[in-house]
Design a protein around this motif. Structure first.
Motif, PDB file in Angstrom:
ATOM      1  N   LEU A   1     -40.463  12.947  26.713  1.00  0.00           N
ATOM      2  CA  LEU A   1     -41.427  11.851  26.711  1.00  0.00           C
ATOM      3  C   LEU A   1     -42.065  11.700  25.332  1.00  0.00           C
ATOM      4  O   LEU A   1     -42.226  10.589  24.820  1.00  0.00           O
ATOM      5  N   LEU A   2     -42.417  12.838  24.739  1.00  0.00           N
ATOM      6  CA  LEU A   2     -43.053  12.809  23.422  1.00  0.00           C
ATOM      7  C   LEU A   2     -42.102  12.195  22.385  1.00  0.00           C
ATOM      8  O   LEU A   2     -42.492  11.316  21.607  1.00  0.00           O
ATOM      9  N   LEU A   3     -40.847  12.642  22.412  1.00  0.00           N
ATOM     10  CA  LEU A   3     -39.850  12.116  21.475  1.00  0.00           C
ATOM     11  C   LEU A   3     -39.658  10.614  21.661  1.00  0.00           C
ATOM     12  O   LEU A   3     -39.595   9.852  20.688  1.00  0.00           O
ATOM     13  N   LEU A   4     -39.573  10.198  22.917  1.00  0.00           N
ATOM     14  CA  LEU A   4     -39.383   8.780  23.206  1.00  0.00           C
ATOM     15  C   LEU A   4     -40.553   7.968  22.679  1.00  0.00           C
ATOM     16  O   LEU A   4     -40.388   6.911  22.075  1.00  0.00           O
ATOM     17  N   TRP A   5     -41.753   8.504  22.935  1.00  0.00           N
ATOM     18  CA  TRP A   5     -42.954   7.777  22.523  1.00  0.00           C
ATOM     19  C   TRP A   5     -43.002   7.661  20.998  1.00  0.00           C
ATOM     20  O   TRP A   5     -43.219   6.582  20.448  1.00  0.00           O
ATOM     21  N   LEU A   6     -42.753   8.791  20.320  1.00  0.00           N
ATOM     22  CA  LEU A   6     -42.743   8.769  18.854  1.00  0.00           C
ATOM     23  C   LEU A   6     -41.670   7.813  18.344  1.00  0.00           C
ATOM     24  O   LEU A   6     -41.918   7.008  17.440  1.00  0.00           O
ATOM     25  N   GLY A   7     -40.484   7.899  18.963  1.00  0.00           N
ATOM     26  CA  GLY A   7     -39.374   7.057  18.522  1.00  0.00           C
ATOM     27  C   GLY A   7     -39.677   5.583  18.679  1.00  0.00           C
ATOM     28  O   GLY A   7     -39.366   4.768  17.810  1.00  0.00           O
ATOM     29  N   LEU A   8     -40.317   5.218  19.763  1.00  0.00           N
ATOM     30  CA  LEU A   8     -40.573   3.808  20.033  1.00  0.00           C
ATOM     31  C   LEU A   8     -41.786   3.280  19.275  1.00  0.00           C
ATOM     32  O   LEU A   8     -41.792   2.141  18.824  1.00  0.00           O
TER      33      LEU A   8
END
Lengths: 416, 291
Positions: B154-161
């Motif tokens: 979730l953290l990676l997705l949030w940072l990525g987006l």
């Protein structure tokens, strides 16, 4: 399959066939019993869920049933007639099973039906066969099928039923004063097993501390486990079938449940044990109609395993698979004794039959046509105790066939 | 019924919620960004588990399976997007839906042919076996690990987006693909990558679920239903919505398990119906594009 039959029907009669027919007829006049014997192949319909969650067990049933048919044909047929097995996929669906069974009866003109692998599907097949006075040997656990409201004089129940299974399993796993919690699949199978266990627990003097129903086919059991732990039982009795069994035991073991209590199941499934690591099932106790390891003590089991291994490249028969064999074999023995497929005579022969084809002596009780037979109690082995990949279970007990573990005829509603 | 039991039940619910988020995430991403209702989601989840099983068998390591299987299946997802779904863009939204629906069946049958119809064991990795004392009760270490992975994803997705240029383009592309094309952005490449990521995350869910649920060709069937419930309650296409919805559903299932355990599956659907009555677009949903 049906195409093959059409071909048979439509094939024009060649001169040679006609000639043979003529000779045959002439012979028949002098030897009428042989003419009748050669007249028609004995066809046995076999609806079973070849696809879906019980596919593994169903395919084992087919292989075992085909073996029984092959053995009969190898020794020259039954009452002089060839035997043919007509397998149909019922897709574990009651409607599908009823349709396939009807087709088998009306179109394929079978002489008897054996099969079905789920209580609901089995009762649907039973409805169809009962309405058409068709012999049916059912090979899946059910208590209902014994009761008078579902009884058909043409139906014989070859599988164990929940009452006898739980009576024997409880006898070898519950003790006086044991506290038992139940995790039960919320459908007929689970409910019947629960009823059986509670009845047996009462006799033994074990105490029920909780019953938790879980939805059929649940994927996650983690949310049931805190309740189970809070009940603090000595025994967790998990009454479910197929993949539910492997999943629920796996997840309970992940939570450390096995360190705190013993896990008992009504029927410990060969194929589900193979679907998880040995450590998961290690120490789990459950009942069975058959286990290949019986060959050490039971000669007919040895003979069955040997022919099975010879036919299927060293494979061994499984629990539900064996039902296909014992069900078809007992039926063929009765047809042999009856001298043909005339239903009333087959019924009389089935009722009088004593047979030992794979697991020791069995017979069909007259009132409800339940097969009285031995019940095994198995314990799943630790990996270190397994001598081969197939060496899954230790036989804790082999209770001989006895009517005492069945509900009495009058209890089922039959007049004595 | 003690406070401790209720606390433990609540925790089990949140933990289940994390697993449900994992299960739903791939579906939510693909719908949110591409507007495609991926009915092959459950089958891809199952294929991910089998890929994990295969990689673990080759390498002897769960960790390689955890990394490689999602990458492989993600690439497979890109092939699906490129050759099966792309020709359907611009047509009725029903077309990709029907296509993925059929694809799901094909994948399940293919796995049955390749790996058989029986369930196959998938061991919990040795390092993650055992239980942890949480003070209110014991909980499997593996499930805590899964929660950790979900948080990381979730953290990676949030940072990525939210924090990268790529994420900015993806968000802009999902808001108005036409303008992005006018601005000279190759939208089709973007969608290829997003679809691949969505499928990869779905496969990761499958690998993570394998040691808990065992591996079988039908393991994705219920997953598809669970993922839809979470996605619909959260609002189709909303990441935050999927997270909140996953937790709500987890706790609802868990509390139902305590009081009426036989209702534990049905409660998800009842909750979904209830929320749709009050908020037709789900908790965080905007009116769905193209639907």
């Amino acid at each position: 399959m049906t195409k093959g039959i059409d071909k048979l029907v439509q094939r024009p009669i060649s001169r040679r066939t006609a000639l043979i027919g003529l000779v045959g007829t002439a012979g028949a006049l002098s030897m009428p019993w042989i003419a009748r014997a050669q007249a028609e192949t004995i066809r046995i319909g076999f609806p079973t869920p070849l696809t879906g969650p019980f596919a593994a067990e169903a395919n084992d049933q087919v292989r075992s049933a085909q073996l029984a048919v092959k053995l009969a044909n190898d020794k020259g047929g039954i009452a002089g007639r060839k035997v043919e097995l007509l397998v149909r996929d019922d897709k574990l669906n009651a409607g599908e099973a009823a349709t396939r069974t009807l087709e088998l009866i009306e179109k394929d003109k079978v002489h008897a039906v054996v099969g079905a692998l789920s209580s609901a599907v089995q009762l649907a097949v039973n409805e169809v066969t009962r309405a058409r006075n068709m012999i049916y040997v059912s090979i899946s656990q059910s208590d209902t099928i014994n009761e008078i409201k579902d009884f058909s004089p043409y139906t014989f129940h070859e599988a164990l039923n929940p009452t006898m299974t739980t009576a024997v399993v409880a006898r070898h796993s519950f003790q006086k004063g044991s506290k038992v919690a139940y995790l039960v699949a919320d459908y007929a199978y689970g409910h019947e097993m629960l009823t059986g266990f509670k009845r047996a627990a009462e006799v033994i003097g074990a105490e029920t501390v909780g019953e938790i129903l879980h939805p059929f086919g649940a994927a996650d059991y983690s949310t049931f486990i805190p309740t189970i732990l809070s009940l603090n039982p000595d025994i967790l009795c998990i009454c479910n079938f197929g993949r539910d069994q492997a999943n629920s035991i796996k997840q309970a073991v992940d939570f450390g449940v096995k360190d705190m209590m013993k896990i008992v199941v009504p029927v410990i499934l060969h194929n589900q044990r193979l679907a998880v690591d040995p450590e998961v099932f290690e120490g789990v106790v459950g009942g069975a109609n058959y286990y290949w390891g019986l060959e050490e003590t039971v000669p007919s089991a040895k003979a069955f395993n040997d022919v099975f291994r010879a036919e299927y490249k060293g494979a061994i028969p499984t629990d539900y698979g064996a039902y296909g064999y014992t069900g078809v074999a007992s039926l063929l023995m009765a047809i042999e004794k009856a001298g043909g497929t005339e239903p009333q005579k087959v019924i009389e022969a089935m009722e009088a039959l004593k047979y030992d084809v794979a697991k020791g002596e069995q017979f069909y009780r007259k009132c409800d046509h339940q097969s009285v037979q031995s019940v095994l109690v198995l314990e799943s082995k630790a990996k270190s105790d397994m001598k081969s990949d197939a060496d899954l279970f230790k036989i804790v007990a082999n209770e001989p066939a006895s009517e005492s573990i069945l509900r009495s005829c009058s209890e089922l509603g039959f007049k004595s | 019924m003690t406070v401790q039991l209720i606390a433990m039940q609540l925790f089990s619910g949140l933990a289940l919620g994390a697993i449900l988020i994992m299960v739903a995430l791939g579906l939510s991403i693909i719908f949110g960004m591409l507007g495609i209702v991926n009915f092959a989601h459950g089958a891809l989840f199952m294929v991910g588990a089998y890929a994990g099983l295969y990689v673990a068998g080759l390498t002897g390591s769960f960790w390689w399976a955890l990394v490689l299987a999602p990458v492989l299946i993600g690439l497979f997802g890109m092939l699906i997007e490129r050759f099966l779904i792309r020709p359907l863009y611009g047509r009725s939204p029903d077309d990709p839906l029907l296509l993925t629906f059929g694809l799901g069946y094909v994948l399940v049958e293919a796995v049955r042919i390749l790996f058989g119809t029986d369930g196959i064991p998938f061991s919990t990795p040795a390092a993650l076996r055992g239980v942890v004392n949480l003070g209110i009760g014991f909980f499997p270490l593996y499930r805590l690990f899964v929660i950790g992975v979900v948080l990381a994803v979730l953290l990676l997705l949030w940072l990525g987006l939210e924090r990268t240029k790529f994420g900015l383009i993806v968000r802009a592309g999902s808001a108005d693909p036409l303008i992005m094309r006018v601005l000279g952005v190759d939208i089709s490449k973007l969608w290829l990558v997003v679809f691949g990521i969505g499928v990869g995350i779905t496969a990761l869910g499958g690998v993570l679920a394998a040691p808990m649920r065992n591996v079988s060709p039908e393991m994705g069937t219920l997953v598809l239903a669970e993922a839809f419930v979470v996605t619909v309650i959260g609002g189709m296409g909303s990441l935050a919505g999927a997270v909140i919805a996953g937790l709500i559903v987890g706790v609802a299932v868990s509390m139902t398990s305590l009081f009426a355990p036989e209702m534990a599956t049905i409660v998800m659907f009842a909750l979904m119906a209830l929320i749709l009555l009050v908020r037709p677009n789900g908790l965080y949903g905007r009116a769905a594009p193209g639907l």
